[in-house]
Design an enzyme around this catalytic site. Structure first.
Site, PDB file in Angstrom:
ATOM      1  N   CYS A  50       0.822  -1.213   0.000  1.00  2.44           N
ATOM      2  CA  CYS A  50       0.000   0.000   0.000  1.00  2.44           C
ATOM      3  C   CYS A  50       0.854   1.259   0.000  1.00  2.44           C
ATOM      4  CB  CYS A  50      -0.937  -0.001   1.199  1.00  2.44           C
ATOM      5  SG  CYS A  50      -0.104  -0.105   2.798  1.00  2.44           S
ATOM      6  N   HIS A  99      19.401  -0.925   0.277  1.00  3.84           N
ATOM      7  CA  HIS A  99      17.997  -0.496   0.299  1.00  3.84           C
ATOM      8  C   HIS A  99      17.079  -1.686   0.586  1.00  3.84           C
ATOM      9  CE1 HIS A  99      14.410   1.816  -0.733  1.00  3.84           C
ATOM     10  NE2 HIS A  99      14.019   0.775  -1.462  1.00  3.84           N
TER      11      HIS A  99
END
Length: 449
Positions: A50, A99
C-alpha cells in the site's frame, strides 16, 4: 551483472501516483514475464504494497535496465514517463542491496520497524521464483534480505515496542489483563479509530464485540465486521458490567461515561478488573473513574506518551539494525564479486593461453628442427612470460572485487583484452556513461591514496 531497483514509496509520491503504479497479485505473473522480455533485464522481482512499489532487477547494463523499468511502468500505468522519472528513485549495486536489506528490516517503512513488510518481501520473492522470473543473483539477494530482516528483529527487538495509538492500546490491555483470548470489548462510538483498535484486539484473541453508537445503524455495521452485536446508548452501563475492555471515541462534548453511574457498574461486576481506553478529544470518560479499584484508564495523551517512548526505543534498535545490515552487505558483496570477477579471470587466462599457443607455434615453425629439450625450454619461457604479465592484473582485480569499484575494473579488463564473458554485457558495447564516469572518478580517488 548489476543489481538495480526502481521504486516509488510514501515519501516520493502521493497516493494518486502510487495507486497507478501498484500491482495486484493476479497481475504479477504477466508483469514479470513482460519485464523479463526487455533486453536490459535478466531476472526481476516486483514488490507492491500500500505504501510502495519497487522493481528489483539484474541487468548487464545500468541505463538499459533502468530505462526498461521506467518504460514498463509508464506503458502499464499510463503515467507519462517524465512524470514516472520525477516520482521514482533508482539505485544500483551497493545502494540497491542496502535499500532492500533496510526495507526487509522495516527501517524504510512509514512505521519504523513494522513487521508486515518482511512477509510482503517474502511473498514478492516467492511469486517471482514461482513464475521463473529470477536468476541466481536475484535469488541469493532476496534470500539474504529475508535472513537480514529476521536477524534484525530477533537481535534488536525493533518490533517489540508498539508505535501506533490503536496497537499501543492493545499492548497495554495485554499487560493489564494478561491473555486476551475469550475477552470481551465494548466499543462506544463507531469511528475509524475505534474500529482499528477493535481489529487489533480481535486479532489478539478478543472474541466478544459489543458496539454502541448514537446512530444504531452505524453501530450495527461495525458490529457485523466482528460478528458482534449492536446495542443502544441506553444499554451502555448494563453491558459494562460484563465487558473486560471498553473503548470510547465519540464526538460528544461532555462525558459519556460518568463517575456515579460507573461506580454502580463496578459494584455489580463479578470481575473487578476492567480496562478503559478513552481515545476521544474532548474525553468521553470521566478521569475520576481511574481512581476506582480495579479500573485502568488510558486517555489519548497517555497512549501518545507510550508511543513516543516506544518510538525512542525503536530508534535505538534501528541503530543496531544498521550495523547488522552493513555487515551482511559486505558479506553479500564478497559473494557477488566472485560472480563477475571469476568468469572474467577465466576468460582472460583462456585468451592469454590462445595467444601463447598461436605465437609459440609460429616461433617453433620458424626455428625449424629443435630438440625436445629446446622446445620444452621455449614453452616454459612462454608460459612464464604470460603468467608474469597476468599476475598483477589478476591479483589487483581480485582485491578490487569486493569494493564498489569492482565491477568497473572488471569492465575495463574486458574492454582492454576484448574478452567475451558469458553473462556480461556484449563485447565492445559502451558502458553506461553516467555510471562509468562515476566509477572512474571513484577509481581515480582510490589510486591517488
Amino acid at each position: 551483472m548489476l543489481i538495480i531497483v526502481v521504486g516509488v514509496n510514501h515519501r516520493t509520491a502521493p497516493v494518486e501516483i502510487r495507486e497507478k503504479l501498484s500491482f495486484s497479485e493476479s497481475s504479477i505473473k504477466e508483469s514479470l514475464a513482460q519485464l523479463n522480455s526487455f533486453p536490459g533485464i535478466d531476472g526481476c522481482v516486483i514488490l507492491s504494497t500500500c505504501n510502495r512499489t519497487e522493481i528489483y532487477a539484474a541487468t548487464v547494463e545500468l541505463d538499459d535496465g533502468i530505462n526498461a523499468i521506467w518504460k514498463f511502468l509508464s506503458d502499464r500505468s499510463g503515467v507519462d514517463i517524465f512524470e514516472i522519472k520525477n516520482y521514482t528513485y533508482s539505485h544500483a549495486l551497493y545502494d540497491t542491496i542496502r535499500h532492500l536489506f533496510r526495507v526487509a528490516a522495516g527501517l524504510d517503512s512509514m512505521i519504523l520497524g513494522e513487521t508486515q513488510i518482511l512477509g510482503q518481501v517474502k511473498n514478492a520473492y516467492e511469486l517471482a521464483l514461482k513464475y521463473g522470473a529470477t536468476n541466481r543473483v536475484i535469488n541469493t539477494l532476496f534470500q539474504q534480505a529475508l535472513a537480514v530482516g529476521k536477524k534484525v528483529r530477533s537481535e534488536t527487538g525493533i518490533d517489540k515496542h508498539a508505535v501506533s495509538i490503536s496497537y499501543t492500546a492493545v499492548e497495554l490491555a495485554k499487560q493489564n489483563l494478561g491473555n486476551l483470548d475469550g475477552r470481551s470489548v465494548l466499543i462506544i462510538g463507531a469511528g475509524k479509530m475505534s474500529e482499528l483498535t477493535a481489529k487489533h484486539l480481535v486479532a489478539n484473541g478478543v472474541s466478544g464485540v459489543i458496539v454502541s453508537n448514537r446512530s444504531h445503524e452505524r453501530a450495527a455495521v461495525l458490529a457485523k465486521q466482528f460478528n458482534g452485536r449492536a446495542i443502544t446508548f441506553d444499554e451502555l452501563y448494563k453491558y459494562m458490567e460484563i465487558a473486560d475492555i471498553v473503548i470510547s471515541c465519540t464526538a460528544a462534548s461532555h462525558y459519556v461515561v460518568k463517575l456515579d453511574k460507573f461506580q454502580k457498574v463496578m459494584d455489580k461486576r463479578t470481575s473487578k478488573k476492567i480496562f478503559l481506553i478513552d481515545i476521544a478529544v474532548p474525553r468521553d470518560i470521566d478521569p475520576e473513574i481511574a481512581k476506582l479499584p480495579g479500573v485502568t484508564l488510558y486517555d489519548v495523551d497517555d497512549l501518545q506518551n507510550v508511543v513516543d517512548s516506544n518510538l525512542d526505543e525503536r530508534k535505538k534498535a534501528a541503530l543496531a539494525a544498521e550495523d547488522i545490515i552493513e555487515t551482511n552487505l559486505s558479506e553479500f558483496m564478497k559473494w557477488l564479486s566472485t560472480q563477475f570477477v571469476v568468469p572474467t579471470i577465466v576468460a582472460l587466462r583462456n585468451r592469454a593461453d590462445e595467444i601463447r599457443k598461436q605465437e609459440l607455434q609460429k616461433a617453433l615453425n620458424r626455428l625449424g628442427e629443435l630438440s625436445e629439450h629446446d622446445k620444452k625450454i621455449i614453452n616454459t619461457l612462454a608460459n612464464a612470460i604470460v603468467n608474469q604479465l597476468l599476475h598483477d592484473p589478476i591479483t589487483q582485480l581480485k582485491s578490487y572485487a569486493a569494493t564498489p569499484q569492482g565491477h568497473l575494473y572488471t569492465e575495463i579488463l574486458q574492454n582492454l583484452f576484448n574478452l567475451d564473458v558469458e553473462g556480461e554485457r556484449p563485447k565492445n558495447k559502451p558502458s553506461s556513461s553516467k555510471f562509468y564516469e562515476e566509477m572512474l572518478a571513484a577509481a581515480a580517488n582510490d589510486s591517488s591514496k
